[in-house]
Design an enzyme around this catalytic site. Structure first.
Site, PDB file in Angstrom:
ATOM      1  N   ARG A 104       0.891  -1.177   0.000  1.00  0.00           N
ATOM      2  CA  ARG A 104       0.000   0.000   0.000  1.00  0.00           C
ATOM      3  C   ARG A 104       0.918   1.213   0.000  1.00  0.00           C
ATOM      4  O   ARG A 104       1.753   1.370   0.889  1.00  0.00           O
ATOM      5  CB  ARG A 104      -0.897  -0.001   1.243  1.00  0.00           C
ATOM      6  CG  ARG A 104      -1.584   1.325   1.455  1.00  0.00           C
ATOM      7  CD  ARG A 104      -2.674   1.279   2.489  1.00  0.00           C
ATOM      8  NE  ARG A 104      -3.853   0.614   1.969  1.00  0.00           N
ATOM      9  CZ  ARG A 104      -5.057   0.678   2.534  1.00  0.00           C
ATOM     10  NH1 ARG A 104      -5.231   1.379   3.633  1.00  0.00           N
ATOM     11  NH2 ARG A 104      -6.096   0.055   2.007  1.00  0.00           N
ATOM     12  N   HIS A 131      -7.653   1.115  -6.230  1.00  0.00           N
ATOM     13  CA  HIS A 131      -7.756   0.238  -5.050  1.00  0.00           C
ATOM     14  C   HIS A 131      -8.484  -1.037  -5.488  1.00  0.00           C
ATOM     15  O   HIS A 131      -9.623  -1.286  -5.101  1.00  0.00           O
ATOM     16  CB  HIS A 131      -8.532   0.980  -3.956  1.00  0.00           C
ATOM     17  CG  HIS A 131      -8.497   0.310  -2.613  1.00  0.00           C
ATOM     18  ND1 HIS A 131      -7.679  -0.771  -2.320  1.00  0.00           N
ATOM     19  CD2 HIS A 131      -9.188   0.571  -1.459  1.00  0.00           C
ATOM     20  CE1 HIS A 131      -7.878  -1.121  -1.055  1.00  0.00           C
ATOM     21  NE2 HIS A 131      -8.782  -0.336  -0.521  1.00  0.00           N
ATOM     22  N   GLN A 134     -10.337  -3.708  -3.073  1.00  0.00           N
ATOM     23  CA  GLN A 134     -11.645  -3.331  -2.541  1.00  0.00           C
ATOM     24  C   GLN A 134     -12.760  -3.692  -3.519  1.00  0.00           C
ATOM     25  O   GLN A 134     -13.847  -4.103  -3.127  1.00  0.00           O
ATOM     26  CB  GLN A 134     -11.674  -1.822  -2.245  1.00  0.00           C
ATOM     27  CG  GLN A 134     -12.969  -1.359  -1.615  1.00  0.00           C
ATOM     28  CD  GLN A 134     -13.193  -1.943  -0.230  1.00  0.00           C
ATOM     29  OE1 GLN A 134     -12.305  -1.890   0.616  1.00  0.00           O
ATOM     30  NE2 GLN A 134     -14.370  -2.517   0.016  1.00  0.00           N
ATOM     31  N   ASP A 219     -17.206   7.393  -0.833  1.00  0.00           N
ATOM     32  CA  ASP A 219     -15.936   7.255  -0.118  1.00  0.00           C
ATOM     33  C   ASP A 219     -15.638   8.606   0.532  1.00  0.00           C
ATOM     34  O   ASP A 219     -16.314   9.609   0.240  1.00  0.00           O
ATOM     35  CB  ASP A 219     -14.836   6.853  -1.133  1.00  0.00           C
ATOM     36  CG  ASP A 219     -13.494   6.528  -0.492  1.00  0.00           C
ATOM     37  OD1 ASP A 219     -13.451   6.336   0.744  1.00  0.00           O
ATOM     38  OD2 ASP A 219     -12.484   6.472  -1.222  1.00  0.00           O
ATOM     39  N   CYS A 259     -16.197   1.719   1.115  1.00  0.00           N
ATOM     40  CA  CYS A 259     -15.019   0.884   1.406  1.00  0.00           C
ATOM     41  C   CYS A 259     -14.588   0.967   2.863  1.00  0.00           C
ATOM     42  O   CYS A 259     -13.901   0.065   3.350  1.00  0.00           O
ATOM     43  CB  CYS A 259     -13.866   1.255   0.478  1.00  0.00           C
ATOM     44  SG  CYS A 259     -13.273   2.939   0.686  1.00  0.00           S
ATOM     45  N   ARG A 287     -13.408  -8.583   2.100  1.00  0.00           N
ATOM     46  CA  ARG A 287     -11.999  -8.333   1.774  1.00  0.00           C
ATOM     47  C   ARG A 287     -11.195  -9.604   2.055  1.00  0.00           C
ATOM     48  O   ARG A 287     -10.309  -9.976   1.282  1.00  0.00           O
ATOM     49  CB  ARG A 287     -11.448  -7.174   2.624  1.00  0.00           C
ATOM     50  CG  ARG A 287     -12.017  -5.808   2.293  1.00  0.00           C
ATOM     51  CD  ARG A 287     -11.601  -5.320   0.926  1.00  0.00           C
ATOM     52  NE  ARG A 287     -10.155  -5.264   0.774  1.00  0.00           N
ATOM     53  CZ  ARG A 287      -9.386  -4.253   1.187  1.00  0.00           C
ATOM     54  NH1 ARG A 287      -9.934  -3.196   1.748  1.00  0.00           N
ATOM     55  NH2 ARG A 287      -8.079  -4.282   1.006  1.00  0.00           N
TER      56      ARG A 287
HETATM   57  N1  NVA Z   1      -9.916   6.843  -0.949  1.00  0.00           N
HETATM   58  C1  NVA Z   1      -9.495   6.358   0.341  1.00  0.00           C
HETATM   59  C2  NVA Z   1      -9.721   4.887   0.462  1.00  0.00           C
HETATM   60  C3  NVA Z   1      -9.364   4.309   1.811  1.00  0.00           C
HETATM   61  C4  NVA Z   1      -9.556   2.826   1.880  1.00  0.00           C
HETATM   62  C5  NVA Z   1      -8.031   6.696   0.553  1.00  0.00           C
HETATM   63  O1  NVA Z   1      -7.235   6.530  -0.377  1.00  0.00           O
HETATM   64  O2  NVA Z   1      -7.672   7.125   1.659  1.00  0.00           O
HETATM   65  N1   CP Z   2     -11.139  -0.128   2.751  1.00  0.00           N
HETATM   66  C1   CP Z   2      -9.857  -0.215   3.142  1.00  0.00           C
HETATM   67  O1   CP Z   2      -8.946  -0.440   2.340  1.00  0.00           O
HETATM   68  O2   CP Z   2      -9.676  -0.059   4.475  1.00  0.00           O
HETATM   69  P1   CP Z   2      -8.280   0.102   5.232  1.00  0.00           P
HETATM   70  O3   CP Z   2      -7.732   1.451   4.856  1.00  0.00           O
HETATM   71  O4   CP Z   2      -8.640   0.023   6.694  1.00  0.00           O
HETATM   72  O5   CP Z   2      -7.368  -0.979   4.822  1.00  0.00           O
END
Ligand code: NVA
Ligand code: CP
Length: 300
Positions: A104, A131, A134, A219, A259, A287
């Site tokens: 990540r 992502h 997800q 989101d 998500c 997930r």
């Molecule tokens: N759009 C959000 C998704 C978190 C799972 C982010 O990138 O922070």
């Molecule tokens: N939805 C998601 O990816 O959650 P986290 O940021 O907690 O991993």
């Protein structure tokens, strides 16, 4: 043999994605019945997190254990990557010792560089661009509750961010129509929208985008790395909250997904996310199951 990575949904064909989801549903049922499924005994996953996570971390770590393998959490605070060791060098070294890597990170180019220098499959656990993990969970949830999503209408409400981009890729692979309702200045990547052809439509209004939709998704307004923009974004996004009224514009049987993590009172009202059309807890749990299926496919 060429290594398969999962950097985007587009790395898998429609048939492969359907097979992955069917296996995920099967593996989930077996787990609930207490049947052990440990095809990955002795396999190791390295998980590199350059951003925070609850769901991604817990699901990959639990998933690898359930499959008979092991996952190690690597924080940039503790490994040399955080002190400036090249991502190329880190990729060569880490992949020589583990069977699969999940990362990540921020820029998508960083993920691509890692994959280009890795001798093991690499999974995208979220970048600023997409992502895809997800979306596996979201699609599994839809398949469990409603069957095939082909021909359905999905409304994405809010920021044209990484999740929105993955919804565009999902529309292409799974064959649904995607209506995106977002404020000016926060539209998704133009080339990606073009790649969706006549399956992807952009609106400047929540009600228009959600009209007759079968699924409403939103989101956060400020993603990880955009914390300093929070105030400016709040101003732009206030008219883009998913509320009861939004759900009334959609089909009466529409589902709501997010998500997570969510901010009640910002991108979604509490009565929607905690209401009876919301499937966010099943979506979050999936997930685990969807990614176990993904890992099995990549290591097959
Ligand atoms: N759009 C959000 C998704 C978190 C799972 C982010 O990138 O922070
Ligand atoms: N939805 C998601 O990816 O959650 P986290 O940021 O907690 O991993």
């Amino acid at each position: 043999m060429k290594i398969r990575h999962f950097l985007s949904l587009l790395d898998f064909s429609t048939d492969e994605l359907h097979a992955l989801l069917h296996h995920a549903i099967d593996v989930k049922q077996r787990l609930k019945q207490g049947v052990l499924h440990t095809p990955l005994t002795g396999k190791v996953m390295a998980m590199i997190f350059e951003k925070s996570s609850t769901r991604t971390r817990v699901s990959f770590e639990a998933g690898m254990s359930q499959l008979g393998g092991h996952a190690m959490f690597l924080s940039p605070k503790d490994i040399q990557l955080g002190r400036g060791e090249a991502i190329e060098d880190s990729a060569r070294v880490i992949s020589s010792m583990v069977d699969i890597i999940m990362i990540r990170t921020f820029g998508h180019d960083r993920l691509q560089t890692l994959a280009n220098h890795s001798s093991s499959p690499v999974i995208n656990g979220l970048t600023d661009y997409v992502h895809p993990c997800q979306l596996l969970a979201d699609m599994q949830t839809w398949f469990e509750l409603r069957g095939n999503i082909k021909g359905a209408t999905v409304a994405w409400i809010g920021d044209g961010n990484n999740m929105c981009h993955s919804y565009i890729n999902a529309a292409i692979r799974f064959g649904f129509t995607l209506n995106i309702g977002c404020p000016d200045g926060y539209q998704p990547n133009e080339d990606l929208v073009k790649s969706g052809g006549d399956q992807v439509h952009i609106f400047n209004s929540v009600n228009e985008a959600s009209k007759d939709a079968d699924l409403i998704v939103t989101d956060v307004w400020a993603s990880m790395g955009q914390e300093q923009e929070q105030k400016a974004r709040e101003l732009a996004f206030v008219p883009f909250q998913v509320s009861k009224q939004t759900m009334q514009c959609a089909d009466k049987d529409a589902l709501f997904m997010h998500c997570l993590p969510a901010h009640r009172g910002e991108e979604v009202s509490a009565d929607v996310i905690d209401g009876n059309q919301s499937v966010v807890w099943q979506e979050a749990e999936n997930r685990l199951h969807a990614q176990k299926s993904l890992i099995e496919m990549l290591l097959k």
